[in-house]
Design a protein around this motif. Structure first.
Motif, mmCIF file in Angstrom:
data_model
loop_
_atom_site.group_PDB
_atom_site.id
_atom_site.type_symbol
_atom_site.label_atom_id
_atom_site.label_comp_id
_atom_site.label_asym_id
_atom_site.label_seq_id
_atom_site.Cartn_x
_atom_site.Cartn_y
_atom_site.Cartn_z
ATOM 1 N N ASN A 1 72.240 4.772 8.709
ATOM 2 C CA ASN A 1 72.769 3.693 8.037
ATOM 3 C C ASN A 1 71.916 3.695 6.709
ATOM 4 O OD1 ASN A 1 74.571 2.366 9.879
ATOM 5 N ND2 ASN A 1 72.734 1.675 11.058
ATOM 6 N N VAL A 2 71.715 4.726 6.025
ATOM 7 C CA VAL A 2 71.519 4.905 4.614
ATOM 8 C C VAL A 2 72.822 4.804 3.851
ATOM 9 C CG1 VAL A 2 69.674 6.764 5.250
ATOM 10 C CG2 VAL A 2 71.953 7.237 4.588
ATOM 11 N N SER A 3 72.650 4.358 2.630
ATOM 12 C CA SER A 3 73.671 3.992 1.711
ATOM 13 C C SER A 3 74.614 5.235 1.747
ATOM 14 C CB SER A 3 73.395 3.655 0.404
ATOM 15 O OG SER A 3 72.591 4.763 -0.240
ATOM 16 N N PRO A 4 75.992 5.034 1.615
ATOM 17 C CA PRO A 4 77.012 6.268 1.498
ATOM 18 C C PRO A 4 76.569 7.120 0.346
ATOM 19 C CG PRO A 4 77.999 4.011 1.587
ATOM 20 C CD PRO A 4 76.678 3.595 1.347
ATOM 21 N N TYR B 1 91.691 12.803 -1.381
ATOM 22 C CA TYR B 1 90.577 13.752 -1.238
ATOM 23 C C TYR B 1 89.935 14.090 -2.512
ATOM 24 C CZ TYR B 1 93.244 15.225 2.987
ATOM 25 O OH TYR B 1 93.767 15.260 4.317
ATOM 26 N N GLY B 2 90.290 13.827 -3.615
ATOM 27 C CA GLY B 2 89.402 13.973 -5.085
ATOM 28 C C GLY B 2 88.285 12.977 -4.932
ATOM 29 N N ASN B 3 88.329 12.015 -4.451
ATOM 30 C CA ASN B 3 87.241 10.847 -4.285
ATOM 31 C C ASN B 3 86.619 11.426 -2.746
ATOM 32 O OD1 ASN B 3 87.180 9.393 -6.780
ATOM 33 N ND2 ASN B 3 88.996 8.385 -6.155
ATOM 34 N N GLN B 4 87.131 11.388 -1.896
ATOM 35 C CA GLN B 4 86.642 11.467 -0.533
ATOM 36 C C GLN B 4 85.868 12.739 -0.457
ATOM 37 O OE1 GLN B 4 89.947 11.116 2.319
ATOM 38 N NE2 GLN B 4 90.470 9.113 1.626
ATOM 39 N N THR C 1 87.120 3.606 4.372
ATOM 40 C CA THR C 1 86.671 4.134 5.665
ATOM 41 C C THR C 1 85.608 5.082 5.440
ATOM 42 O OG1 THR C 1 88.617 3.162 6.842
ATOM 43 C CG2 THR C 1 87.185 4.954 7.956
ATOM 44 N N VAL C 2 86.050 6.102 4.629
ATOM 45 C CA VAL C 2 85.108 7.291 4.403
ATOM 46 C C VAL C 2 83.820 6.955 3.985
ATOM 47 C CG1 VAL C 2 84.975 9.608 3.102
ATOM 48 C CG2 VAL C 2 87.278 8.923 4.380
ATOM 49 N N ALA C 3 83.935 6.120 3.005
ATOM 50 C CA ALA C 3 82.577 5.500 2.357
ATOM 51 C C ALA C 3 81.897 4.463 3.238
ATOM 52 C CB ALA C 3 82.820 4.634 1.148
ATOM 53 N N ASP C 4 82.275 4.058 4.494
ATOM 54 C CA ASP C 4 81.566 3.252 5.426
ATOM 55 C C ASP C 4 80.418 4.026 6.116
ATOM 56 O OD1 ASP C 4 80.963 1.879 7.793
ATOM 57 O OD2 ASP C 4 82.837 0.565 7.578
ATOM 58 N N ALA C 5 79.117 3.417 5.890
ATOM 59 C CA ALA C 5 77.945 3.881 6.431
ATOM 60 C C ALA C 5 78.270 4.587 8.025
ATOM 61 C CB ALA C 5 76.502 3.456 6.242
#
Length: 264
Positions: free
Chosen positions: A261-264, A44-47, A231-235
């Motif tokens: 579909n912009v960058s994450p 969660y710290g990064n997500q 997965t969370v970072a997937d556009a």
């Protein structure tokens, strides 16, 4: 006199006709979203930061974060102790993993805000949180009751409601290794948008992975996807979550939403 009146009317009509264009061109006031993260078993710290950045890049939304470093299934959030915890927010994203928090008053504080009309987005382990013994309160809110997940293997995602505003422009895709949550019960108000198919090595599981729900006066969007940070970072994931958020607020339109579909 007649000529002056005609010129006046022409100017007046021109001014009135211009008003809609001015209104349409003006940027809307950003939605105020609260993102609640923390608890067991996830990065969660990064997500939390990926979600905030990804949503704000895609929509007119300002995301406020409330995060706990408690990594247990008993993680609590002090804001939920206050019955008025959600005041000032347009939507709340629940991204908790707190299955062993079973305080009825605490859970009621959360649910009452939504029952009274506060839109919600539920992500991944939120579906496994607040398991009140013998009660379906939380599951009725999220829309589907789930009790476990499969192995870490790819999930083939297929959108089954191609006409819904959330899913209409989205493409099917296959995730990296992910957890597929089971469906014990789909509540009547829940409307499936996408299913996930996973070859477990022992068989093939197929469950609803994204859906909408109506809880009291509130629109609710939920997805069980999103265990791993990649997965969370997937556009594609961020597109889905952002569209679900805007739909829950009845703001899924060109004024509030940016191109896909912009960058994450």
């Amino acid at each position: 006199m007649i000529r002056s009146f005609a010129l006046f009317m022409f100017g007046f009509v021109t001014l009135i006709a211009a008003q809609p264009a001015i209104s349409q061109d003006a940027k809307p006031k950003p939605l105020k979203a609260l993102l609640v993260t923390g608890g067991c078993c996830h990065d969660y710290g990064n997500q939390k930061d990926i979600l905030k950045k990804g949503i704000e890049a895609r929509a007119m939304v300002e995301v406020t974060q409330v995060h706990t470093a408690d990594t247990t299934t008993k993680a609590r959030f002090s804001l939920y102790e206050d019955p008025n915890w959600a005041k000032g927010y347009d939507v709340v994203l629940h991204d908790e993993c707190t299955s062993d928090v079973v305080d009825q008053t605490y859970v009621d504080n959360i649910l009452n805000a939504h029952k009274n009309g506060l839109p919600a987005v539920n992500l991944h382990c939120a579906m496994h949180s607040y398991r009140l013994p013998g009660k379906e309160d939380w599951f009725e809110f999220v829309g589907i009751q789930s009790a476990k997940h499969g192995p870490q293997k790819p999930i083939e995602i297929t959108f089954i409601d191609r006409e819904h505003a959330i899913s209409k422009p989205l493409e099917n895709w296959t995730t990296i290794n992910e957890e597929l949550y089971n469906n014990l019960k789909v509540f009547p108000a829940a409307k499936p948008l996408a299913r996930g198919r996973q070859d477990t090595g022992k068989g093939v599981d197929d469950y609803v992975v994204a859906w909408t729900n109506q809880f009291g006066k509130a629109r609710v969007f939920s997805t069980t996807l999103g265990h791993n940070t990649e997965t969370v970072a997937d556009a594609r994931y961020l597109d889905l979550v952002t569209r679900g958020l805007l739909w829950s607020c009845d703001k899924l339109n060109a004024q509030y939403h940016q191109p896909l579909n912009v960058s994450p």
